[in-house]
Design an enzyme around this catalytic site. Structure first.
Site, PDB file in Angstrom:
ATOM      1  CB  SER A 185      -0.961   0.003   1.196  1.00  0.00           C
ATOM      2  OG  SER A 185      -0.288   0.224   2.403  1.00  0.00           O
ATOM      3  CG  ASN A 186       3.620   2.733   2.978  1.00  0.00           C
ATOM      4  OD1 ASN A 186       3.441   3.928   3.196  1.00  0.00           O
ATOM      5  ND2 ASN A 186       3.408   1.804   3.902  1.00  0.00           N
ATOM      6  CG  HIS A 223       9.891   1.583  11.936  1.00  0.00           C
ATOM      7  ND1 HIS A 223      10.067   0.228  11.835  1.00  0.00           N
ATOM      8  CD2 HIS A 223       9.598   1.833  13.234  1.00  0.00           C
ATOM      9  CE1 HIS A 223       9.886  -0.336  13.016  1.00  0.00           C
ATOM     10  NE2 HIS A 223       9.606   0.623  13.881  1.00  0.00           N
ATOM     11  CG  ASP A 230      13.402  -0.720  12.208  1.00  0.00           C
ATOM     12  OD1 ASP A 230      13.289  -0.488  10.997  1.00  0.00           O
ATOM     13  OD2 ASP A 230      12.868  -1.696  12.774  1.00  0.00           O
ATOM     14  CD  GLN A 270      -1.695  10.978   9.237  1.00  0.00           C
ATOM     15  OE1 GLN A 270      -1.020  11.874   8.728  1.00  0.00           O
ATOM     16  NE2 GLN A 270      -3.021  10.985   9.183  1.00  0.00           N
ATOM     17  CD  GLU A 271       3.097   3.060   7.696  1.00  0.00           C
ATOM     18  OE1 GLU A 271       3.714   2.527   6.767  1.00  0.00           O
ATOM     19  OE2 GLU A 271       2.646   2.410   8.658  1.00  0.00           O
TER      20      GLU A 271
END
Ligand code: GAR
Length: 213
Positions: free
Chosen positions: A12-13, A104, A140, A168-169
Site C-alpha cells: 500500500s505504501n 517504519h 530501524d 499517515q504513512e
C-alpha cells in the site's frame, strides 16, 4: 530522478508513492516474496516488477548480492524500502548509504523492530506514529527525515491503531520522496537531516485532548 521500490507484501505504501504524481521515474518494484500482493498492484500501474527470492539464495550475503545486482540494473538515484521485511547486510546498506530510505510504523527511536502497534498499545503510549528515515546498517536506526504522530485512543486495538498510522504513512512517504527528488534533503555529518524550504508549525498534538469546555 529514478527510483526502485522494494517490498515484501501488500504494497500500500508503494501504491501511495506511485499514485502521488511525484517527479520520479519508478524504474522497478522488486520483491523478495514471489507472491507479494504489491507486485500485481505495481503491474496494474504500469511499473516493471522483479522477484529476488531470498529462499533461492544461500545466506544473507548471496541474497544481498543478487538483490543489489537487480537494483543496480535499473541505475536508481533512490532505493525505497516500502514494507521490505528483510534484514540487510552492512555491505549492502553501505553501498546505498544516503540514497536508501525506509518507512517504519512507529515514532523512532521508540519501537524499532516488529509488532510496533501491539507494543505501543502495551506500553500505553498516548501518541504513536510513523517515521521515514535514511537506512543505516543498524535496523530501524538512521537519520530521520519526517515523522507523523497520531493519537492513541483508549479503546484502540491493533487494527484500529495500525489503520490510523498507515493513513499517515501514505502521506509522509510521498512527501519524503518528493523532497529527495527536489534536492531538498540535506543529510548532515552529524546524521541529522534538514529539509529545505519548510515552514515551522508549532501546533501540538495532545492526547487525550484537554476538555472542550
Ligand atoms: C507498513 O506499515 C510499513 O511501515 C511496515 O510494513 C508495512 C507495509 O505495508 N514496515 C516495517 O515494519 C519495516 N520495519 P504495505 O506493504 O501496505 O506498504
Amino acid at each position: 530522478m529514478r527510483a526502485v521500490v522494494l517490498l515484501s507484501g501488500r504494497g500500500s505504501n508503494m501504491e501511495a508513492l506511485l499514485r502521488a504524481d511525484l517527479p520520479v521515474e519508478f524504474a522497478a518494484v522488486i520483491s523478495n516474496q514471489p507472491d507479494a500482493e504489491g507486485l500485481a498492484v505495481a503491474t496494474s500501474l504500469g511499473v516493471a516488477i522483479a522477484v529476488v527470492d531470498h529462499r533461492q539464495h544461500d545466506g544473507r550475503e548471496a541474497f544481498d548480492t543478487a538483490l543489489a545486482a537487480e537494483i543496480d540494473r535499473h541505475a536508481p538515484d533512490l532505493v525505497i524500502l516500502a514494507g521490505f521485511m528483510r534484514v540487510l547486510t552492512a555491505d549492502f546498506v553501505r553501498h546505498y548509504q544516503g540514497r536508501m530510505i525506509n518507512i517504519h510504523p512507529a515514532l523512532l527511536p521508540a519501537f524499532p523492530g516488529l509488532h510496533t502497534h501491539a507494543r505501543a498499545l502495551a506500553a500505553g503510549v498516548r501518541v504513536h506514529g510513523c517515521t521515514v528515515h535514511f537506512v543505516t546498517p543498524e535496523v530501524d536506526v538512521g537519520p530521520i527525515i519526517v515523522q507523523a504522530a497520531v493519537p492513541v485512543f483508549q479503546d484502540d486495538d491493533e487494527a484500529s491503531l495500525s489503520a490510523r498510522v498507515l493513513e499517515q504513512e501514505h502521506r509522509i512517504f510521498p512527501l519524503a520522496v518528493r523532497w529527495y527528488a527536489e534536492g531538498r534533503l540535506d543529510l548532515r555529518k552529524d546524521a541529522t537531516v534538514r529539509v529545505e524550504g519548510v515552514a515551522a508549525s508549532a501546533s501540538a498534538l495532545i492526547s487525550p485532548p484537554p476538555d472542550a469546555g
